[in-house]
Motif scaffolding. Structure first.
Motif, short mmCIF file in Angstrom:
data_model
loop_
_atom_site.label_atom_id
_atom_site.label_comp_id
_atom_site.label_asym_id
_atom_site.label_seq_id
_atom_site.Cartn_x
_atom_site.Cartn_y
_atom_site.Cartn_z
N PRO A 58 -7.74 -15.96 -55.05
CA PRO A 58 -7.63 -14.62 -54.47
C PRO A 58 -7.97 -13.56 -55.52
CG PRO A 58 -5.69 -15.95 -53.95
CD PRO A 58 -6.46 -16.71 -54.99
N ILE A 59 -8.81 -12.62 -55.13
CA ILE A 59 -9.18 -11.52 -56.01
C ILE A 59 -8.34 -10.32 -55.58
CG2 ILE A 59 -11.06 -10.11 -56.91
CD1 ILE A 59 -11.31 -13.13 -57.49
N ASP A 61 -5.93 -6.62 -56.17
CA ASP A 61 -6.17 -5.27 -56.68
C ASP A 61 -5.91 -5.17 -58.18
OD1 ASP A 61 -7.01 -4.01 -54.32
OD2 ASP A 61 -4.96 -3.78 -53.62
N GLY A 62 -4.96 -5.96 -58.70
CA GLY A 62 -4.69 -5.93 -60.13
C GLY A 62 -5.88 -6.40 -60.94
N MET A 63 -6.56 -7.44 -60.47
CA MET A 63 -7.75 -7.92 -61.16
C MET A 63 -8.83 -6.84 -61.20
SD MET A 63 -8.25 -11.77 -59.70
CE MET A 63 -7.06 -13.08 -59.94
N ILE A 64 -9.01 -6.17 -60.06
CA ILE A 64 -10.04 -5.13 -59.97
C ILE A 64 -9.68 -3.95 -60.86
CG2 ILE A 64 -11.30 -3.59 -58.42
CD1 ILE A 64 -11.77 -6.65 -58.03
N ALA A 65 -8.42 -3.56 -60.88
CA ALA A 65 -7.99 -2.43 -61.70
C ALA A 65 -8.24 -2.69 -63.18
CB ALA A 65 -6.51 -2.14 -61.46
N ASN A 66 -8.18 -3.95 -63.57
CA ASN A 66 -8.38 -4.31 -64.98
C ASN A 66 -9.80 -4.76 -65.28
OD1 ASN A 66 -5.70 -3.83 -65.97
ND2 ASN A 66 -5.04 -5.66 -64.85
N ALA A 67 -10.73 -4.45 -64.38
CA ALA A 67 -12.14 -4.78 -64.59
C ALA A 67 -12.97 -3.50 -64.54
CB ALA A 67 -12.60 -5.77 -63.51
N PRO A 68 -12.92 -2.68 -65.59
CA PRO A 68 -13.52 -1.34 -65.54
C PRO A 68 -15.03 -1.32 -65.39
CG PRO A 68 -12.85 -1.89 -67.78
CD PRO A 68 -12.29 -2.95 -66.89
N LYS A 69 -15.71 -2.39 -65.79
CA LYS A 69 -17.17 -2.42 -65.72
C LYS A 69 -17.69 -2.97 -64.39
CE LYS A 69 -19.23 -4.26 -69.22
NZ LYS A 69 -19.51 -5.30 -70.25
N LEU A 70 -16.80 -3.54 -63.59
CA LEU A 70 -17.23 -4.23 -62.37
C LEU A 70 -17.94 -3.28 -61.42
CD1 LEU A 70 -16.98 -7.09 -61.03
CD2 LEU A 70 -15.06 -6.14 -59.73
N HIS A 82 -10.48 -13.29 -48.89
CA HIS A 82 -9.63 -13.54 -50.06
C HIS A 82 -9.72 -12.42 -51.09
CE1 HIS A 82 -13.63 -14.64 -51.31
NE2 HIS A 82 -13.24 -14.84 -52.55
N ILE A 83 -10.50 -11.40 -50.80
CA ILE A 83 -10.72 -10.29 -51.73
C ILE A 83 -10.01 -9.04 -51.23
CG2 ILE A 83 -12.46 -8.81 -52.82
CD1 ILE A 83 -14.46 -11.10 -52.48
N ALA A 84 -9.08 -8.51 -52.05
CA ALA A 84 -8.40 -7.25 -51.70
C ALA A 84 -9.40 -6.11 -51.80
CB ALA A 84 -7.23 -7.02 -52.65
N ARG A 85 -9.22 -5.11 -50.95
CA ARG A 85 -10.22 -4.06 -50.85
C ARG A 85 -9.78 -2.69 -51.38
NH1 ARG A 85 -13.04 -8.01 -49.14
NH2 ARG A 85 -14.88 -7.67 -47.84
N THR A 86 -8.51 -2.47 -51.61
CA THR A 86 -8.04 -1.12 -51.92
C THR A 86 -8.72 -0.55 -53.15
OG1 THR A 86 -5.88 -1.60 -50.92
CG2 THR A 86 -6.02 0.31 -52.39
N LYS A 87 -8.64 -1.22 -54.27
CA LYS A 87 -9.24 -0.72 -55.51
C LYS A 87 -10.76 -0.72 -55.44
CE LYS A 87 -5.45 0.13 -57.72
NZ LYS A 87 -5.06 1.53 -58.03
N GLU A 90 -11.71 2.35 -53.52
CA GLU A 90 -11.49 3.56 -54.32
C GLU A 90 -12.62 3.80 -55.30
OE1 GLU A 90 -7.74 3.16 -56.27
OE2 GLU A 90 -6.55 3.42 -54.43
N ARG A 91 -13.18 2.73 -55.83
CA ARG A 91 -14.24 2.85 -56.83
C ARG A 91 -15.64 2.70 -56.24
NH1 ARG A 91 -12.34 -1.35 -61.28
NH2 ARG A 91 -14.50 -1.04 -61.95
N GLY A 92 -15.73 2.47 -54.96
CA GLY A 92 -17.03 2.34 -54.33
C GLY A 92 -17.78 1.08 -54.73
N ILE A 93 -17.04 0.01 -55.03
CA ILE A 93 -17.66 -1.24 -55.44
C ILE A 93 -18.04 -2.05 -54.20
CG2 ILE A 93 -17.30 -3.43 -56.66
CD1 ILE A 93 -15.33 -1.93 -58.47
N GLN A 94 -19.29 -2.46 -54.14
CA GLN A 94 -19.78 -3.21 -52.98
C GLN A 94 -19.26 -4.63 -52.97
OE1 GLN A 94 -24.00 -3.31 -52.53
NE2 GLN A 94 -24.27 -1.10 -52.63
N VAL A 95 -18.99 -5.13 -51.76
CA VAL A 95 -18.76 -6.55 -51.54
C VAL A 95 -19.85 -7.03 -50.58
CG1 VAL A 95 -17.22 -8.34 -50.69
CG2 VAL A 95 -16.27 -6.37 -51.88
N ARG A 96 -20.73 -7.88 -51.09
CA ARG A 96 -21.83 -8.39 -50.29
C ARG A 96 -21.52 -9.84 -49.91
NH1 ARG A 96 -26.58 -5.54 -51.69
NH2 ARG A 96 -27.53 -6.63 -49.92
#
Length: 319
Positions: A58-59, A61-70, A82-87, A90-96
């Motif tokens: 599972p990916i 929000d904590g993982m995303i918050a600690n991945a500044p370059k993602l 399996h991927i949380a979407r909140t963070k 917020e950052r406009g990161i695409q999930v394809r």
């Protein structure tokens, strides 16, 4: 391109990493951490992208918050629940996902092939028959088989995989009905019916829909109570699409003669799952470890496409 390159975290089988490296140009590094939350979280801290062909970790929000370059997550799967979407949002990161790639997926058939294999295994009680011979028995009357020719297959979800299931079933001489309110034109092999009629009249019911708020619990306790006595139930989509408590009760009561599953709700933590425990001592439930889509040939194809999306996004090319 900080540091002169991009770092891609890859999750999945080794064949997929090889395919990604082959398609990515110089300056892209593919890392392949252990498939567990802590190693993945650590790898993501310096990652520009995640290529996920596994869905085992599972990916959150904590993982995303600690991945500044993602900047992008590209899944070599059709699902991404399996991927949380909140963070990410917020950052406009695409999930394809591969749901964008209908033409590519059309001839990717391992998931449909495994589903039909489960149908055959349930209909002929193959694992139990093989085990009996391994133990020295040779009594064919212990393993009466269901003849599929002339029986009815009910397909819930009549897209790509459901369409292949219909073709396989027709080749075996089966009648095929289907339910899918989101398909404008049913495959030629499928006669559309309402869901209630499908479960009440089908000798085997197979589920091929994406998990969403609309499909969670779609195969409800009421439908399991109404399912044709002696039917076979197949689910290779997502465990939460079926009411698993009702599924277990239908197996225990004999309402279902057998079930073949490639998915369980809460996977991969299934040690204490009631269905897995039931399967330990009952041969009318066959469970495989969500391996339907796993074939090295298919993995290479879908990971190459997922890597292309990462490459184009990080290089600023529309894809």
């Amino acid at each position: 391109m900080p540091g002169g390159g991009f770092t891609i975290v890859y999750l999945g089988a080794p064949e997929g990493a090889e395919a990604a490296r082959a398609i990515l140009p110089a300056g892209f590094t593919v890392t392949h951490p252990e498939h567990a939350p802590e190693p993945v979280a650590l790898a993501l801290r310096d990652a520009d992208a995640l290529l996920d062909a596994s869905m085992k970790v599972p990916i959150d929000d904590g993982m995303i918050a600690n991945a500044p370059k993602l900047r992008i997550i590209s899944c070599a799967t059709t699902g991404s629940d399996h991927i949380a979407r909140t963070k990410l949002n917020e950052r406009g990161i695409q999930v394809r996902t591969l749901r964008e790639d209908g033409e590519l997926l059309r001839n990717i058939t391992p998931a449909a092939e495994l589903t039909f294999a489960l149908l055959l295994a349930c209909a002929r009680r193959l694992p139990a028959a093989v085990k009996a011979v391994q133990q020295g028995s040779w009594i064919r009357e212990d393993f009466p088989g269901l003849m599929l020719n002339g029986r009815r297959l009910g397909v819930v979800g009549c897209g790509r995989i459901g369409g292949w299931m219909a073709r396989y079933a027709r080749a075996f001489g089966m009648d095929v009905v289907g339910y899918d309110p989101f398909v404008s034109a049913m495959p030629a092999e499928i006669r559309p019916v309402m869901l209630e009629e499908l479960v009440e009249t089908s000798d085997a019911v197979t589920v091929h829909v994406h998990l969403s708020d609309q499909t969670r619990g779609l195969i409800s306790a009421d439908l399991f109570r109404r399912i044709k006595p002696g039917a076979i139930f197949l689910n290779t989509s997502r465990g939460a699409i079926a009411d698993e408590k009702a599924l277990l009760e239908a197996l225990q009561s004999g309402r279902l003669s057998a079930a073949g599953l490639d998915v369980l709700d809460g996977e991969p933590d299934v040690q204490d799952h009631p269905l897995r425990r039931y399967a330990e001592t009952h041969d009318n439930l066959l469970i495989t470890p969500h391996c339907g889509g796993f074939s090295p040939d298919a993995v290479r194809v879908v990971c190459r496409r997922a890597a292309e999306k990462i490459r184009d996004h990080l290089q600023g090319v529309a894809s």
